[in-house]
Design an enzyme around this catalytic site. Structure first.
Site, short mmCIF file in Angstrom:
data_model
loop_
_atom_site.label_atom_id
_atom_site.label_comp_id
_atom_site.label_asym_id
_atom_site.label_seq_id
_atom_site.Cartn_x
_atom_site.Cartn_y
_atom_site.Cartn_z
N GLU A 47 0.85 -1.19 0.00
CA GLU A 47 0.00 0.00 0.00
C GLU A 47 0.89 1.24 0.00
OE1 GLU A 47 -3.71 1.96 2.50
OE2 GLU A 47 -2.02 1.14 3.64
N ARG A 49 0.89 4.89 0.77
CA ARG A 49 0.14 5.94 1.44
C ARG A 49 0.64 7.29 0.92
NH1 ARG A 49 -2.39 5.38 6.44
NH2 ARG A 49 -2.44 7.66 6.30
N HIS A 145 -12.87 5.20 8.36
CA HIS A 145 -12.03 5.09 9.56
C HIS A 145 -12.56 6.02 10.64
CE1 HIS A 145 -9.65 3.88 6.12
NE2 HIS A 145 -8.89 3.18 6.93
N LYS A 172 -14.09 -1.70 3.44
CA LYS A 172 -13.15 -1.66 4.57
C LYS A 172 -13.64 -0.71 5.65
CE LYS A 172 -8.52 -0.16 5.94
NZ LYS A 172 -7.42 0.76 5.63
N GLN A 238 -0.83 -1.80 14.48
CA GLN A 238 -0.25 -2.63 13.41
C GLN A 238 0.92 -3.44 13.95
OE1 GLN A 238 0.92 -0.51 9.89
NE2 GLN A 238 -1.18 -0.13 9.27
#
EC number: 4.2.1.10
Length: 255
Positions: A47, A49, A145, A172, A238
């Site tokens: 990914e 960012r 989010h 998501k 994470q």
């Protein structure tokens, strides 16, 4: 068996949850250094960012670096994400530029997936963005989010179903728990989506240390992708990617 989305050689929604590793460098040198490191880890998807990239407001520089990344990553799928400040990202840009940037990235042919936020715009505008990205054969992860709280299970399910209705290939949602009950709320919503609304794969997580279990238990509850860090974490909770891989394999072996 729910829906499966294939990106290059990676199948989301089948078997063990796949692992995405975020690149969070602020310049080309840092990003290419990150790529050299992640290629030796147990990842499935990279990914980028781009909200961390200091030249993100210069489209040509973004496109040029993405081309270089594509060449270096060989067949590893790339997900490009501009996370807005209101959803935990590094900066804010106008809606007009958000749309322009994502369309320009899609048109390069150098990415496989693009993240579009559910609340980036009104529903019709978001649906149009998705349709335009699909014209370039891009898979769209639609996301939401909440770094402050965990909405009720019914609201979590409602948002993910709305993502599916707006054309997302993958839905998501990531939320912040204030208690273990919040973590259970997220897991319950994930399980219900998998059982009753499996039109697309889903990605769910409860952030921070309280929610770590949700990053590990995707195969049990129905989340198709989890995020691990190779260097700096892009979200609270994470885990380091190789440690994450070991735990996912261990859980899968006993299923």
């Amino acid at each position: 068996m729910g829906s499966i989305v294939k990106i290059r050689d990676v199948k989301l929604g089948e078997g063990i949850p796949k692992i995405a590793v975020p690149l969070v460098g602020s310049n080309e040198e840092e990003i290419m250094e990150e790529i050299a490191g992640v290629k030796t880890t147990k990842l499935d998807i990279v990914e980028w960012r781009i909200d961390y990239y200091k030249y993100v407001e210069e489209v040509e520089k973004v496109k040029k670096l993405l081309q270089k990344m594509r060449k270096n990553l060989n067949n590893i799928p790339i997900l490009v994400t501009f996370r807005t400040a209101k959803e935990g990202g590094k900066r804010e840009i106008s809606l007009e530029y958000y749309i322009e940037l994502n369309k320009a990235i899609a048109a390069t042919g150098n990415t496989d997936m693009i993240d579009i936020e559910l609340f980036a715009a009104e529903d019709e505008a978001v649906k149009k963005i998705v349709e335009e990205l699909h014209e370039y054969n891009i898979k769209v992860i639609m996301s939401n989010h909440d770094f402050h709280k965990t909405p009720h299970k019914d609201e979590l399910i409602s948002r993910m179903c709305r993502m599916q209705q707006l054309g997302a290939d993958i839905a998501k949602i990531a939320v912040m728990p204030c208690s273990t009950k919040d973590v259970l709320e997220l897991l319950s919503a994930t399980c219900e989506m998998k059982c009753k609304h499996n039109d697309t794969p889903i990605i769910t997580m409860s952030m921070g240390t309280l929610g770590v279990i949700t990053r590990l238990a995707g195969e049990t509850f129905g989340s198709a992708l989890t995020f691990g860090s190779a260097k700096a974490a892009s979200a609270p909770g994470q885990l380091e990617v190789n440690e994450l891989y070991k735990v996912l394999k261990l859980i899968s072996a006993y299923r």
